[in-house]
Design an enzyme around this catalytic site. Structure first.
Site, mmCIF file in Angstrom:
data_model
loop_
_atom_site.group_PDB
_atom_site.id
_atom_site.type_symbol
_atom_site.label_atom_id
_atom_site.label_comp_id
_atom_site.label_asym_id
_atom_site.label_seq_id
_atom_site.Cartn_x
_atom_site.Cartn_y
_atom_site.Cartn_z
ATOM 1 N N GLY A 1 27.402 43.793 17.966
ATOM 2 C CA GLY A 1 26.603 45.273 18.112
ATOM 3 C C GLY A 1 25.155 45.023 18.355
ATOM 4 O O GLY A 1 24.273 45.285 17.775
ATOM 5 N N GLY B 1 21.844 51.925 21.879
ATOM 6 C CA GLY B 1 22.484 53.036 22.563
ATOM 7 C C GLY B 1 23.644 53.035 22.869
ATOM 8 O O GLY B 1 24.344 54.025 23.536
ATOM 9 N N ALA C 1 29.864 52.593 20.795
ATOM 10 C CA ALA C 1 30.981 51.705 20.460
ATOM 11 C C ALA C 1 30.611 50.565 19.905
ATOM 12 O O ALA C 1 31.043 49.812 18.987
ATOM 13 C CB ALA C 1 32.148 51.776 21.708
ATOM 14 N N HIS D 1 20.476 39.314 25.042
ATOM 15 C CA HIS D 1 21.820 39.006 25.376
ATOM 16 C C HIS D 1 22.031 39.218 26.718
ATOM 17 O O HIS D 1 22.925 38.373 27.306
ATOM 18 C CB HIS D 1 22.967 39.269 24.349
ATOM 19 C CG HIS D 1 23.177 40.684 24.401
ATOM 20 N ND1 HIS D 1 22.429 41.814 24.157
ATOM 21 C CD2 HIS D 1 24.345 41.337 24.872
ATOM 22 C CE1 HIS D 1 23.104 43.002 24.330
ATOM 23 N NE2 HIS D 1 24.217 42.640 24.764
ATOM 24 N N GLU E 1 19.807 47.429 35.740
ATOM 25 C CA GLU E 1 21.180 47.038 35.050
ATOM 26 C C GLU E 1 22.237 47.384 36.116
ATOM 27 O O GLU E 1 23.413 47.421 35.628
ATOM 28 C CB GLU E 1 21.498 48.337 33.872
ATOM 29 C CG GLU E 1 20.178 48.002 32.889
ATOM 30 C CD GLU E 1 20.515 47.401 31.474
ATOM 31 O OE1 GLU E 1 21.620 47.732 31.288
ATOM 32 O OE2 GLU E 1 19.873 47.086 30.907
ATOM 33 N N HIS F 1 24.527 53.895 30.625
ATOM 34 C CA HIS F 1 24.322 53.709 31.888
ATOM 35 C C HIS F 1 25.147 55.076 32.370
ATOM 36 O O HIS F 1 25.808 55.729 31.874
ATOM 37 C CB HIS F 1 25.215 52.704 32.271
ATOM 38 C CG HIS F 1 24.791 51.064 31.967
ATOM 39 N ND1 HIS F 1 25.464 50.508 31.259
ATOM 40 C CD2 HIS F 1 23.578 50.591 32.060
ATOM 41 C CE1 HIS F 1 24.715 49.188 30.987
ATOM 42 N NE2 HIS F 1 23.654 49.413 31.455
ATOM 43 N N ASP G 1 27.218 55.110 34.718
ATOM 44 C CA ASP G 1 28.751 55.309 35.097
ATOM 45 C C ASP G 1 29.701 55.697 33.495
ATOM 46 O O ASP G 1 30.767 55.897 33.771
ATOM 47 C CB ASP G 1 29.033 53.861 35.284
ATOM 48 C CG ASP G 1 28.991 52.812 34.597
ATOM 49 O OD1 ASP G 1 28.576 52.755 33.310
ATOM 50 O OD2 ASP G 1 29.304 51.525 34.657
ATOM 51 N N CYS H 1 33.165 49.511 33.893
ATOM 52 C CA CYS H 1 32.368 48.479 33.467
ATOM 53 C C CYS H 1 32.720 47.001 34.057
ATOM 54 O O CYS H 1 31.975 46.151 34.070
ATOM 55 C CB CYS H 1 32.087 48.707 31.903
ATOM 56 S SG CYS H 1 31.090 49.930 31.376
#
Length: 437
Positions: free
Chosen positions: A20, A24, A27, A137, A174, A241, A243, A363
């Site tokens: 997690g 933002g 999921a 990360h 990104e 994002h 997408d 993704c």
């Protein structure tokens, strides 16, 4: 000039876990602390790649990153065997340990922004690896991604691989998750769409800045860039994002009604540069934004099928299974299947492990348009064949953990298993010393 599109999918790494870490990403947040299934995740991703090959499309792959991230351990003053260092980090700073174990590089839509040679002033393909500075990360990925892309696109006659933009939030980048390309055919000159965010004071950050998008278009020498703003309401709803709320393929923009901050101005700007634009807009009344994000309807892949022509395009959507389990998106797709538009087919796939961590089919791939000469100049070790897919499947079955529970990230035996798996992968793909441990 003739060209094809290759999707380079991220091979899901053995450290796939639910920490997690991505603010933002709903999921990712909702499943934080759950037990992940790395082996199932990797096999699901590989099955998606096999589907693409079965449709007659060329498929590539990018490799998992070194996890745990040993260079960061050393930079922070830790010493010893990697598994011993990780046990110490887990005891001292579990949040840092979780960042060092993320498998988020599997989402290669964030690996880079790519401008095909047909779009650029010097006639070469330009590649900018993403800096991903919004999250720790992900920021760890830039160096290894750049190294892979230099191997893949090594011939300077055809390719120019740039360094990531400066590692600062002002230049937050990104990658292709916020970039699209309109064209009559993959080899024809195109119009490149750069989507940026600007969400001051919002709950969730806008990860792609206008400065970053402009810098990439400028250094790539893109002849026809168009810059548009993602809707703040989409970001606040969990579309971290662009997408997640729209996808572009050739002449088609498949988008949610609320994808862009100023929809009318966005469509006008694109049409001014690309009059052949076909908008397949999904109204909020048919699919509420929450359903679009929950199902990842727009994080589907929209691909051109072999045998298509400019006058008669045939496209397919590669959809996550969740779109069939959400009533509004299923109803919309059922109606779409009976229409006479350019989207001729839908293929539903199971990538649940990726979806639970916040990434759908789109993704997992970085799309690249290449001429025949450029394809011949690629490093073939990054191109998938049925035989290579078989070898990777055996490697996954033999090397991956079945499950990773949250507290396992402090287990030295797990980290030895992760590093051993990546060492074996180097032999499978003929890439010795790629990881350096």
């Amino acid at each position: 000039m003739n060209a094809i599109e290759i999707n380079f999918d991220g091979l899901i790494g053995p450290s796939h876990n639910y920490s997690g870490l991505s603010l933002g990403n709903l999921a990712s947040a909702n499943n934080a602390g759950e037990i992940s299934r790395p082996k199932a995740a990797a096999l699901q991703g590989l099955a998606k790649m096999r589907l693409m090959m079965s449709l007659g499309l060329t498929q590539g792959l990018l490799l998992p990153h070194l996890r745990p991230h040993v260079p960061t351990l050393h930079a922070l003053g830790y010493r010893g065997a990697p598994e011993a260092m990780m046990a110490q980090v887990w005891a001292e700073d579990p949040a840092l340990a979780r960042n060092l174990c993320a498998a988020s590089a599997m989402w290669t839509a964030n690996a880079a922004t790519i401008s095909p040679s047909a779009d650029t002033r010097d006639g070469r393909m330009h590649v900018s690896p993403a800096n991903l500075v919004t999250n720790l990360h992900r920021a760890l990925e830039a160096e290894f991604t750049t190294r892979q892309l230099h191997l893949l696109f090594a011939d300077p006659r055809y390719f120019s691989v740039h360094a990531p933009l400066p590692m600062h939030a002002a230049f937050g980048d990104e990658g292709a998750a916020n970039h699209g390309r309109f064209c009559d055919a993959h080899g024809a000159p195109g119009v490149e769409l750069f989507v940026y965010g600007d969400n001051p004071g919002g709950r969730f950050p806008a990860r792609q800045t206008l400065r970053a998008s402009q810098a990439i278009a400028r250094r790539h020498g893109v002849r026809q860039p168009v810059f548009v703003q993602q809707a703040n309401r989409a970001i606040e709803a969990g579309a971290f994002h662009n997408d997640v709320v729209s996808v572009v393929n050739q002449t088609v923009l498949f988008a949610h009604e609320d994808a862009f901050e100023d929809k009318a101005a966005t469509y006008t700007s694109i049409r001014a540069a690309f009059p052949a634009l076909h908008v397949e807009e999904v109204p909020t009344s048919a699919v509420p934004m929450a359903d679009a994000i929950r199902s990842y309807l727009f994080n589907s892949m929209l691909v051109t099928l072999p045998g298509s022509t400019t006058s008669a395009p045939r496209m397919a959507l590669i959809l996550p299974a969740e779109t069939q389990e959400t009533p509004s998106t299923k109803a919309y797709l059922d109606a779409l299947a009976g229409s006479n538009g350019p989207i001729a087919a839908c293929h539903v796939i199971d990538v649940r492990e990726s979806m639970r961590n916040g990434g759908g089919p789109a993704c997992l791939r970085l799309r690249v348009a290449l001429t025949e000469a450029e394809v011949a100049a690629l490093d073939p070790r990054f191109l998938l064949t049925p035989e290579k897919a078989d070898a990777l499947e055996r490697w996954i079955e033999d090397s991956y953990p079945d499950e990773i529970a949250p507290d396992m990230l402090g287990d030295p035996l797990l980290h030895r298993q992760l590093l051993t798996a990546l060492d074996r992968l180097q032999g499978v793909l003929g890439l010795p010393d790629l990881y350096g441990v």
